[in-house]
Scaffold this active site. Structure first.
Site, PDB file in Angstrom:
ATOM      1  N   LEU A 267       0.991  -1.057   0.002  1.00 25.86           N
ATOM      2  CA  LEU A 267       0.122  -0.185   0.032  1.00 25.86           C
ATOM      3  C   LEU A 267       0.907   1.225  -0.174  1.00 25.86           C
ATOM      4  O   LEU A 267       1.866   1.329   0.738  1.00 25.86           O
ATOM      5  CB  LEU A 267      -1.041  -0.097   0.931  1.00 25.86           C
ATOM      6  CG  LEU A 267      -2.177  -0.785   1.093  1.00 25.86           C
ATOM      7  CD1 LEU A 267      -3.139  -0.691   2.528  1.00 25.86           C
ATOM      8  CD2 LEU A 267      -3.253  -0.141   0.152  1.00 25.86           C
ATOM      9  N   ASP A 268       0.794   2.210  -0.765  1.00 27.20           N
ATOM     10  CA  ASP A 268       1.348   3.368  -0.905  1.00 27.20           C
ATOM     11  C   ASP A 268       1.169   4.028   0.503  1.00 27.20           C
ATOM     12  O   ASP A 268       0.324   3.910   1.135  1.00 27.20           O
ATOM     13  CB  ASP A 268       1.022   4.417  -2.024  1.00 27.20           C
ATOM     14  CG  ASP A 268       1.079   3.810  -3.270  1.00 27.20           C
ATOM     15  OD1 ASP A 268       2.043   3.023  -3.600  1.00 27.20           O
ATOM     16  OD2 ASP A 268       0.361   4.084  -4.371  1.00 27.20           O
ATOM     17  N   PRO A 269       2.197   4.979   0.864  1.00 28.22           N
ATOM     18  CA  PRO A 269       2.037   5.751   2.014  1.00 28.22           C
ATOM     19  C   PRO A 269       0.662   6.446   2.077  1.00 28.22           C
ATOM     20  O   PRO A 269       0.257   6.859   3.330  1.00 28.22           O
ATOM     21  CB  PRO A 269       3.461   6.654   1.960  1.00 28.22           C
ATOM     22  CG  PRO A 269       4.441   5.811   1.245  1.00 28.22           C
ATOM     23  CD  PRO A 269       3.435   5.229   0.256  1.00 28.22           C
TER      24      PRO A 269
END
Length: 243
Positions: free
Chosen positions: A57-59
């Site tokens: 998951l992206d930040p």
């Protein structure tokens, strides 16, 4: 008894367990892995413990992140291949180079011509088996370099489209310039690209302003545990109690 009310031993962690975590905003997936590995090693005295995640998951995204320990890390690939489900928000009328909020807005467009009918009518273009181009700001590799390395240097490179599956795509709220959505999709789908392509089809441009993963295969966010509870792991590993 709830799985996460059990007392975990060194042997259990080495044999392998699967953890569902609600990843906070701003954390990388690797930061979550490292934090939990540190706690588990501390509480058990293990010097080495394999911990991996099944799907980055992206930040700037939140939600379900599946972690595996010990021998269960061998099933990560199969967990990654399952269908995912997301909710979030598209911001219409503006684009960014990264297709999300990682970069600044580079272009603005009018949304005056949009209405609920025109927005809903765009949905069929993005359901079923479709081609999608990954964003240049991504970790995919080309010629030994991550795509984001090209992007951050201002270099362009050819990106090939990939076939993806989107069984469900629905707009759940329209309050221009924002629209909320829910998507079920196959592995390899970039919701940032979906936002960009959706805006392009509407003639307004768009970018992803929020994203939450709510399901991955048979694992659901509603059953996940927060990082706050992870930080409250007690000495006998009665871990990950729900808030």
């Amino acid at each position: 008894m709830d799985f996460f009310d059990q007392k975990f031993t060194k042997e259990a962690l080495q044999q392998g367990i699967v953890l569902s975590i609600d990843k906070p905003l701003g954390w990388t997936s690797f930061q979550v892995v490292n934090k939990i590995r540190w706690f588990l090693k501390n509480q058990t005295g293990l010097k080495k413990l394999k911990v991996g995640h099944a799907g980055t998951l992206d930040p700037l995204a939140t939600g379900l992140l599946i972690l595996c320990t010990g021998k269960k890390t061998k099933i990560i690939e199969s967990l990654q291949n399952t269908e995912k489900e997301y909710t979030g928000t598209f911001f219409l009328g503006a684009t960014t180079p990264s297709y999300d909020l990682e970069t600044e807005i580079d272009k603005h467009f009018s949304t005056d011509h949009l209405n609920e009918q025109s927005i809903q009518a765009t949905i069929p273009h993005f359901t079923g088996t479709i081609q999608q181009y990954p964003p240049l700001f991504s970790a995919l590799k080309k010629d030994g370099k991550r795509l984001y390395e090209y992007a951050r240097k201002g270099e362009s490179t050819e990106i090939k489209a990939r076939m993806i599956e989107i069984p469900l795509f629905e707009i759940t709220r329209i309050e221009l310039p924002e629209v909320d959505f829910r998507v079920r999709c196959s592995r390899g789908t970039y919701i940032r690209s979906l936002a960009h392509d959706f805006g392009k089809t509407l003639g307004t441009g768009a970018h992803l302003s929020s994203l939450k993963r709510i399901r991955s295969g048979s694992y659901n966010l509603i059953d996940a545990y927060s990082m706050k509870s992870v930080e409250n792991i007690n000495s006998n590993l009665n871990i990950l109690k729900k808030n």
